[in-house]
Design a protein around this motif. Structure first.
Motif, PDB file in Angstrom:
ATOM      1  N   GLN A  70      10.469   1.166 -30.190  1.00 37.10           N
ATOM      2  CA  GLN A  70       9.640   0.021 -29.834  1.00 37.10           C
ATOM      3  C   GLN A  70       8.321   0.032 -30.607  1.00 37.10           C
ATOM      4  O   GLN A  70       7.811  -1.022 -31.005  1.00 37.10           O
ATOM      5  N   LEU A  73       9.056  -1.266 -34.119  1.00 34.52           N
ATOM      6  CA  LEU A  73       9.248  -2.718 -34.117  1.00 34.52           C
ATOM      7  C   LEU A  73       7.917  -3.444 -33.944  1.00 34.52           C
ATOM      8  O   LEU A  73       7.660  -4.471 -34.592  1.00 34.52           O
ATOM      9  N   LEU A  76       6.052  -3.377 -37.244  1.00 35.29           N
ATOM     10  CA  LEU A  76       6.600  -4.343 -38.195  1.00 35.29           C
ATOM     11  C   LEU A  76       6.153  -5.765 -37.855  1.00 35.29           C
ATOM     12  O   LEU A  76       5.772  -6.534 -38.744  1.00 35.29           O
ATOM     13  N   ARG A  77       6.159  -6.100 -36.575  1.00 33.23           N
ATOM     14  CA  ARG A  77       5.689  -7.433 -36.177  1.00 33.23           C
ATOM     15  C   ARG A  77       4.225  -7.617 -36.544  1.00 33.23           C
ATOM     16  O   ARG A  77       3.815  -8.676 -37.029  1.00 33.23           O
ATOM     17  N   GLY A  80       3.765  -8.657 -39.917  1.00 33.40           N
ATOM     18  CA  GLY A  80       4.408  -9.919 -40.268  1.00 33.40           C
ATOM     19  C   GLY A  80       5.762  -9.729 -40.922  1.00 33.40           C
ATOM     20  O   GLY A  80       6.223 -10.569 -41.699  1.00 33.40           O
ATOM     21  N   LEU A  81       6.427  -8.612 -40.576  1.00 31.70           N
ATOM     22  CA  LEU A  81       7.712  -8.280 -41.185  1.00 31.70           C
ATOM     23  C   LEU A  81       8.795  -8.178 -40.111  1.00 31.70           C
ATOM     24  O   LEU A  81       8.497  -8.016 -38.923  1.00 31.70           O
ATOM     25  N   SER A  82      10.035  -8.195 -40.549  1.00 30.94           N
ATOM     26  CA  SER A  82      11.162  -7.981 -39.657  1.00 30.94           C
ATOM     27  C   SER A  82      11.826  -6.663 -40.028  1.00 30.94           C
ATOM     28  O   SER A  82      11.585  -6.114 -41.116  1.00 30.94           O
ATOM     29  N   PRO A  83      12.690  -6.117 -39.158  1.00 33.24           N
ATOM     30  CA  PRO A  83      13.396  -4.878 -39.516  1.00 33.24           C
ATOM     31  C   PRO A  83      14.183  -4.980 -40.822  1.00 33.24           C
ATOM     32  O   PRO A  83      14.331  -3.987 -41.535  1.00 33.24           O
ATOM     33  N   ALA A  84      14.641  -6.172 -41.149  1.00 33.06           N
ATOM     34  CA  ALA A  84      15.388  -6.340 -42.404  1.00 33.06           C
ATOM     35  C   ALA A  84      14.527  -6.083 -43.627  1.00 33.06           C
ATOM     36  O   ALA A  84      15.045  -5.808 -44.722  1.00 33.06           O
ATOM     37  N   ASP A  85      13.200  -6.144 -43.470  1.00 28.37           N
ATOM     38  CA  ASP A  85      12.293  -5.897 -44.588  1.00 28.37           C
ATOM     39  C   ASP A  85      12.029  -4.410 -44.804  1.00 28.37           C
ATOM     40  O   ASP A  85      11.439  -4.020 -45.822  1.00 28.37           O
ATOM     41  N   THR A 126      16.580  -0.398 -34.077  1.00 30.82           N
ATOM     42  CA  THR A 126      15.887  -1.151 -35.124  1.00 30.82           C
ATOM     43  C   THR A 126      16.816  -1.660 -36.215  1.00 30.82           C
ATOM     44  O   THR A 126      16.473  -2.605 -36.936  1.00 30.82           O
TER      45      THR A 126
END
Length: 376
Positions: A70, A73, A76-77, A80-85, A126
């Motif tokens: 958590q 995550l 990353l938020r 301004g990113l997502s886990p895919a980044d 994640t």
């Protein structure tokens, strides 16, 4: 990561390129996610025998995997990113026990360390490849498993012209000596002794758990160090142990704190006087370690960790190291609280590249690739 103070999870989102001395690191976001009160209490409890039973450790290992996931995550938020980044998550975990001295069990003799926070949980929650359990390879290669941050210190903070020391003051305090223009083989690093651990424990004791630390060293600033108690503290056998050395919570944990509180009660010390004495102990043990074990005093010291925010500790350390310039990581563009999280991001990058990232002069190990990989 979470340090020995066990106050929460530090998470740094970093853009990293290169390897070794050519590594470039850019911090995109940093956050500290405090532990829930119940989780922190459990971490502190199981870190001391006999409370650290196998059922409690087993449960907490997976709970902390959820907590670290958590935190990753959330970081990353924040960036301004997502886990895919994200290409990887590097997780140090939460140290609950560290036994750097080889302990016999029948015909077997082994050092050991235990960090909780199941990386498979992090990877599954994640969807990001996770590198963890960094200390194990160093121990397997003959080292103490700590300190590991000196590699990042060498990469990020070395100077071609000036000797530098990088002093982290977390629960435990540790130093990295970076000789001017020095190679990795010339780096010296070791734990100096207690950082904030005893101070925080004393504050919790006097406040009945209502307070967890002395904000800014304000209470200690109103007290006076007790010379006899300080001398007793400075006689701790760990301080005379030559590097490589790395105490766990065991060396300066609850049993030692109980002995200190008994000494303080016998001398009828007030809370401010005891906190002043413990603050002086941290400062004096750092200065003593420099004079005993470093090749020479550095020109400047970069302070990091929670102790950086303790003005009383910084004042006492300056008095104990006259002529040495005290700076912070922030002066170098690295947020003081983010440094160790950044360091493990760098170690995770080296793990994927197959680059050894321990410092033999710090841990006593052979060069080793650190970290174990969990796929999502």
């Amino acid at each position: 990561m979470s340090g020995t103070s066990a106050d929460g999870v530090d998470a740094a989102v970093c853009a990293i390129s290169g390897s070794g001395k050519s590594t470039q690191v850019r911090l995109l976001h940093f956050t500290c996610q405090p532990y829930d009160a119940e989780v922190r209490a459990e971490v502190l409890a199981v870190s001391q025998p006999p409370a650290g039973t196998v059922d409690r450790l087993c449960r907490l290992h997976y709970v902390l995997g959820e907590v670290f996931a958590q935190a990753a995550l959330a970081a990353l938020r924040g960036a301004g990113l997502s886990p895919a980044d994200a290409h990887l998550i590097a997780s140090h975990g939460q140290t609950v026990h560290h036994l750097p001295a080889a302990d016999p069990l029948g015909r077997w003799l082994a050092r050991s360390t235990l960090q909780l926070g199941e990386p498979a949980v992090i990877a599954q929650r994640t969807g990001v490849l996770t590198v963890a359990n960094f200390r194990a390879a160093d121990i397997a290669a003959g080292g103490q498993g700590a300190p590991l941050v000196p590699y990042a210190d060498w990469v990020l903070l070395g100077d071609p012209q000036h000797d530098r020391a990088v002093q982290n003051i977390g629960g435990i305090a540790n130093v990295t000596f970076l000789p001017a223009g020095g190679s990795l083989a010339e780096v010296v690093a070791f734990d100096t002794g207690p950082g904030n651990m005893l101070l925080d424990g004393a504050v919790r004791h006097f406040s009945g758990g209502a307070r967890s630390y002395d904000t800014g060293g304000a209470l200690a600033a109103t007290g006076t160090p007790h010379p006899e108690l300080l001398a007793w503290l400075m006689a701790h056998p760990f301080l005379a142990q030559p590097p490589p050395r790395s105490p766990g919570r065991e060396a300066f944990g609850s049993e030692y704190l109980a002995a200190i509180l008994a000494q303080a009660a016998a001398r009828r010390l007030s809370e401010p006087d005891l906190l002043a004495t413990l603050t002086a102990f941290t400062a004096a043990s750092i200065a003593d370690a420099y004079r005993r074990w470093l090749p020479r005093l550095p020109a400047e010291v970069f302070l990091g960790g929670g102790g950086t925010h303790n003005a009383t500790l910084r004042r006492m350390l300056a008095a104990a190291l006259p002529g040495v310039a005290l700076r912070t990581h922030a002066d170098f563009g690295i947020p003081d609280d983010a440094k160790e999280a950044i360091a493990f991001a760098l170690l995770g990058n080296e793990a994927l590249l197959g680059v050894p990232a321990n410092v033999p002069g710090a841990t006593g190990a052979r060069p080793a690739i650190l970290g174990q990989i969990c796929f999502p």
